[in-house]
Design an enzyme around this catalytic site. Structure first.
Site, PDB file in Angstrom:
ATOM      1  N   LYS A 110      37.017  37.659  37.735  1.00  0.00           N
ATOM      2  CA  LYS A 110      37.336  39.043  38.210  1.00  0.00           C
ATOM      3  C   LYS A 110      36.534  39.702  37.145  1.00  0.00           C
ATOM      4  O   LYS A 110      35.766  40.655  37.213  1.00  0.00           O
ATOM      5  CB  LYS A 110      38.738  39.139  38.467  1.00  0.00           C
ATOM      6  CG  LYS A 110      39.410  38.802  39.658  1.00  0.00           C
ATOM      7  CD  LYS A 110      40.757  39.245  39.995  1.00  0.00           C
ATOM      8  CE  LYS A 110      41.184  38.610  41.200  1.00  0.00           C
ATOM      9  NZ  LYS A 110      42.577  38.276  40.955  1.00  0.00           N
ATOM     10  N   LYS A 189      32.020  30.933  49.556  1.00  0.00           N
ATOM     11  CA  LYS A 189      33.366  30.896  49.806  1.00  0.00           C
ATOM     12  C   LYS A 189      33.597  32.329  50.655  1.00  0.00           C
ATOM     13  O   LYS A 189      33.296  33.097  50.028  1.00  0.00           O
ATOM     14  CB  LYS A 189      34.391  30.691  48.883  1.00  0.00           C
ATOM     15  CG  LYS A 189      35.836  30.866  49.149  1.00  0.00           C
ATOM     16  CD  LYS A 189      36.854  31.168  48.108  1.00  0.00           C
ATOM     17  CE  LYS A 189      37.464  32.699  48.366  1.00  0.00           C
ATOM     18  NZ  LYS A 189      38.707  32.836  47.599  1.00  0.00           N
ATOM     19  N   LYS A 192      36.636  38.475  50.458  1.00  0.00           N
ATOM     20  CA  LYS A 192      36.728  40.100  50.433  1.00  0.00           C
ATOM     21  C   LYS A 192      35.565  40.672  49.199  1.00  0.00           C
ATOM     22  O   LYS A 192      35.004  41.640  49.662  1.00  0.00           O
ATOM     23  CB  LYS A 192      37.930  40.711  50.184  1.00  0.00           C
ATOM     24  CG  LYS A 192      39.015  40.711  51.305  1.00  0.00           C
ATOM     25  CD  LYS A 192      40.254  41.191  50.837  1.00  0.00           C
ATOM     26  CE  LYS A 192      41.275  39.882  51.454  1.00  0.00           C
ATOM     27  NZ  LYS A 192      42.607  39.947  50.753  1.00  0.00           N
TER      28      LYS A 192
END
Ligand code: ADP
Ligand code: TRP
Length: 321
Positions: A110, A189, A192
């Site tokens: 992230k 993968k 979102k």
């Protein structure tokens, strides 16, 4: 046996969420006492728009219920309706080695994607451990990407038990290998955050376009394709079409003569009919929000009763009471 899982209200739910987490959770709900929740506290680490959080939370509730959550049996609730979980997060955080959190790949990913590394993002796995441990959970159905968070949860529970005496149940993850990683329209993968999703629900035209945009190579329809099993559309077809139909398309692609456009059209039809009952159910629920809110309120009351019991046990063990 307690089965527990959570999903963040961070955007519209997609086929990866469905096959990786929702479907396995729904299938498990009659194998024990299931607690499923919407992780709205967790969504605060990446989503800063209050209106969006409210809307997403409602959407996740509708999506999950429409996909077959049994409201008679399963306890379904919003994470933040059980504030005890944040208190337990502190107790757990105080026995969590920094190194354990520093190793978390989800945190590192992230940050590398540009999300600011604030305390909440770093402490995310501790809150997740509290989610799991506060209900004495035995089994946690999740996708592959949550495996490390489950290991952290187990390490924290073991550490707390070592320091303060037997307090927490040590949970096991349940990761279905066949759907551990559903691919997105670009072959990565489905996620979102990668802009490669096919949503479970939404506008037909938009979704058809997404299916038709699935990345293919430039071989002609006539060419035999020995690698048909790795084809993205075939892989998704295996999830949403009856097995005979999926293997029929796979053999036709392997033999040559089937064009990618026709394959993707067939995939769209299979996907659209796979969710048709759920789509009708969702529309029904959306017209009856009082019912949905009541389900969440009842779920919160049941979850909270259990959470209070386990938190009290942890406070007693650690000398807070
Ligand atoms: P996203 O990557 O889209 O943000 P989340 O991290 O919110 O998805 O994941 C919610 C749940 O869905 C988790 O249990 C996760 O493991 C599962 N999941 C998400 N994407 C996939 C995928 N492509 N394949 C299998 N499971 C997935
Ligand atoms: N971190 C999970 C995800 O992004 C969501 C989650 C939060 C969760 N708390 C949990 C999953 C507890 C299982 C158990 O998918």
């Amino acid at each position: 046996m307690r089965i527990l899982s959570g999903i963040q209200p961070s955007g519209a739910l997609h086929l990866g969420n469905y096959f990786g987490m929702m479907k396995p959770s729904i299938e498990l709900q009659h194998k024990g006492e299931a607690f499923y929740f919407i992780a709205d506290y967790h969504s605060m680490t990446t989503l800063r728009d209050p209106a969006e959080r409210r809307q997403n939370t409602l959407d996740v509730a509708l999506d999950f219920l429409a996909c077959g959550l049994d409201t008679q049996k399963t306890v379904f609730f919003r994470q933040s309706d059980v504030p005890e979980v944040t208190e337990l997060t502190w107790l757990l955080g105080s026995v969590t080695p920094m190194g354990l959190l520093e190793r978390c790949t989800s945190y590192k990913d992230k940050v590398s994607k540009g999300i600011s590394p604030d305390f909440g993002l770093f402490a995310y796995p501790v809150l997740m451990a509290a989610d799991i441990l506060i209900y004495d959970s035995n089994l946690v159905p999740v996708g592959q990407d949550q495996k490390q968070h489950l290991e952290v949860t187990r390490d924290i529970a073991i550490k707390f038990n070592e320091i303060y005496g037997e307090t927490f149940v040590i949970p096991e993850p349940q990761i279905r290998e066949d759907v551990a990683k559903v691919p997105g329209t670009d072959g990565d993968k489905m996620s979102k955050s990668y802009n490669n999703t096919i949503e479970i629900f939404g506008d037909e035209k938009v979704l058809r376009k997404k299916v038709m945009s699935i990345k293919m190579d430039s071989r002609t329809p006539q060419e035999p394709k020995p690698d048909a099993g790795q084809n993205l559309a075939v892989q998704l077809m295996k999830l949403v079409a009856p097995p005979e139909s999926a293997s029929d398309y796979e053999s036709r692609l392997r033999a040559g003569g089937l064009g990618y456009g026709d394959l993707k059209k067939a995939l769209f039809d299979a996907y659209w009919s796979y969710f048709s009952a759920a789509r009708a159910k969702r529309a029904e629920l959306a017209a009856n929000l009082d019912f949905v809110n009541q389900v969440l309120a009842d779920g919160a009351a049941k979850a909270r009763a259990k959470a209070k019991e386990v938190l009290a046990r942890a406070k007693k063990a650690s000398g807070l009471t």
